[in-house]
Scaffold this motif. Sequence first.
Motif, short mmCIF file in Angstrom:
data_model
loop_
_atom_site.label_atom_id
_atom_site.label_comp_id
_atom_site.label_asym_id
_atom_site.label_seq_id
_atom_site.Cartn_x
_atom_site.Cartn_y
_atom_site.Cartn_z
N SER A 1 38.68 40.90 40.86
CA SER A 1 39.70 40.23 41.61
C SER A 1 39.11 38.66 41.50
O SER A 1 40.05 37.83 41.27
CB SER A 1 40.20 40.91 42.89
N ALA A 2 37.99 38.53 42.21
CA ALA A 2 37.67 37.23 42.70
C ALA A 2 37.18 36.59 41.09
O ALA A 2 37.40 35.42 41.07
CB ALA A 2 36.57 37.48 43.55
N THR A 3 36.62 37.11 40.34
CA THR A 3 35.79 36.42 39.38
C THR A 3 36.86 36.37 37.93
O THR A 3 36.62 35.46 37.04
CB THR A 3 34.76 37.18 38.80
N ILE A 4 37.92 37.27 37.82
CA ILE A 4 38.54 37.35 36.63
C ILE A 4 40.07 37.00 36.80
O ILE A 4 40.64 36.21 35.81
CB ILE A 4 38.35 38.65 35.92
N VAL A 5 40.60 37.76 37.71
CA VAL A 5 42.10 37.62 37.91
C VAL A 5 42.27 36.47 39.04
O VAL A 5 43.69 36.16 39.41
CB VAL A 5 42.83 38.79 38.30
N GLY A 6 41.45 36.16 39.79
CA GLY A 6 41.65 34.74 40.73
C GLY A 6 42.35 35.18 42.06
O GLY A 6 43.16 34.38 42.61
N VAL A 7 41.98 36.52 42.41
CA VAL A 7 42.63 36.93 43.85
C VAL A 7 41.34 36.96 44.83
O VAL A 7 40.44 37.58 44.36
CB VAL A 7 43.14 38.25 43.68
N HIS A 8 41.53 36.14 45.85
CA HIS A 8 40.21 35.68 46.67
C HIS A 8 40.29 36.57 48.14
O HIS A 8 39.51 36.56 48.77
CB HIS A 8 39.72 34.48 46.82
N ALA B 1 40.95 39.14 51.24
CA ALA B 1 40.60 40.37 51.52
C ALA B 1 41.71 41.58 51.35
O ALA B 1 41.43 42.61 50.45
CB ALA B 1 39.87 40.75 52.74
N ILE B 2 42.90 41.16 51.61
CA ILE B 2 44.03 42.10 51.75
C ILE B 2 44.46 42.29 50.16
O ILE B 2 44.54 43.28 49.77
CB ILE B 2 45.06 41.58 52.53
N GLY B 3 44.67 40.90 49.67
CA GLY B 3 44.88 41.11 48.14
C GLY B 3 44.09 41.84 47.25
O GLY B 3 44.42 42.78 46.50
N ALA B 4 42.74 41.52 47.40
CA ALA B 4 41.56 42.42 46.63
C ALA B 4 41.80 44.03 47.04
O ALA B 4 41.78 44.86 46.13
CB ALA B 4 40.57 41.96 46.92
N ALA B 5 42.09 44.30 48.43
CA ALA B 5 42.19 45.77 48.85
C ALA B 5 43.02 46.26 48.01
O ALA B 5 43.29 47.56 47.68
CB ALA B 5 42.10 45.68 50.09
N VAL C 1 42.94 38.51 29.33
CA VAL C 1 43.96 37.44 29.57
C VAL C 1 43.92 37.09 31.17
O VAL C 1 44.22 36.02 31.39
CB VAL C 1 45.43 38.55 29.62
N GLY C 2 43.22 38.25 32.05
CA GLY C 2 42.96 37.58 33.30
C GLY C 2 44.13 37.27 34.33
O GLY C 2 44.27 36.54 35.35
N ARG C 3 45.04 38.51 34.40
CA ARG C 3 46.06 38.51 35.17
C ARG C 3 46.04 39.61 36.32
O ARG C 3 45.91 40.86 36.05
CB ARG C 3 47.39 38.80 34.30
N TRP C 4 46.28 39.34 37.46
CA TRP C 4 46.31 40.43 38.54
C TRP C 4 47.53 41.22 38.44
O TRP C 4 47.18 42.63 38.70
CB TRP C 4 46.11 39.56 39.88
#
Length: 415
Positions: free
Chosen positions: A246-253, A255-259, A305-308
């Motif tokens: 999430s943090a390194t490829i799709v740009g979600v940083h 905590a809730i988004g990554a969870a 592609v790197g899309r969340w």
Amino acid sequence: MSHSNSSASDERVGTRALPTAGLAVVLGAVMLGTTMPTPLYSTYEREFGFSLLTVTIVYAMYAVGVLAALIGLGTWSDVLGRRPILALGVVFSAASDVVFLLADDTAVLLVARVVSGLSAGVFVGTASVSIIEMARGRLAGRAPVIASLATIGGLGLGPVLASMLITWAPAPLHTTYWVHLGLMAVALAIIVAVPETRGRHRERSLGLMPVRVPEEIRAFFLRAALLGFAGFAVMGLFTALAPTISATIVGVHSAIGAALLTVSVMAGSLLGQLAGRALAREAADILAIVAMIAGMAVLVITLVVGRWELLAVAGIVGGAGQGIAFARGLQGIATGAPADEKAAVTSAYFVITYIAISLPVVAEGFLSRAVGVKTAGITFAAVVIGLVAIASLLLVRERRAEAARPTPTTADAPA
């Protein structure tokens, strides 16, 4: 007379419904504790200064505890009864919370994960069998799904609850485990209150779980275990590494988004288990295979592609395949295994799934260190697709064998 029998049956179902639900809640609460540390790994990384590879090793130590408990204690509930082993699992879960609260370096964290694994290994097989044995009447047909939903639901809720505590509660490295300790106190009270489903068998001795699957379900077990391995490998990847992806490829940083991205695979698993109930056996098997292959294909596209959004789709679709396969496997083993071997065979199934949830993730960690997260993830997806393809070949062979088997005549049928 018929009305009287029906009323008595309804009464028996009603008296078993509450303890069945209570056991499902306890199973979910114990499993919740095993994934609560997932959103905290980034905090541990900062405070203890370890790498992504160390994250995968810390995660895998949980599976070491699971396997040790399954092999060492997997048959004990068949001898001592279900409730003593369920209580032991809750005690291990609470003990892991205490060790996490005391963790001040990586070594203590590793111990905490092993103890957490012991709790799951002691609990999950015994609780699943207890739920199936507790259910009566209409509940009986739903019991395997209730058990698997409780397992996967607990695994999915853990990261979400922990990420909420990280975001809104003080001292997340402590508050998270205090909350779970409270849940374990409630869980122990429920175990004390529910009736025993299998009494103590003093004529049998305690020992290690035999690595044996009864011949009558061996072919089914092989295919179910292979699909279970592939599905739980996917779940392990998302649970351990989705925050990093999430943090390194799709740009979600956040905590809730990554969870939420992490638990997309659990959400898919829950949907798959529910949808699988409405499908015929053949359709469910095919859909599980197709969904897992499709989910891994979308994961490859995500890494390129790197899309969340695509990462969420990969988790949901791959998880749906895992959910169908897991529920079908658990149901087939629970209904096909001899009564005296149900807990042992169910534990054997979980041994394979927990190997899948650990060793591939550690391999992914080493590979990520050598070639990067993206290439390692693509390799991981390709291996899972290969495993599912082998399972599909076994399914074809199984169906052909069933078709070639002579249909019993009326004279051959049992009276």
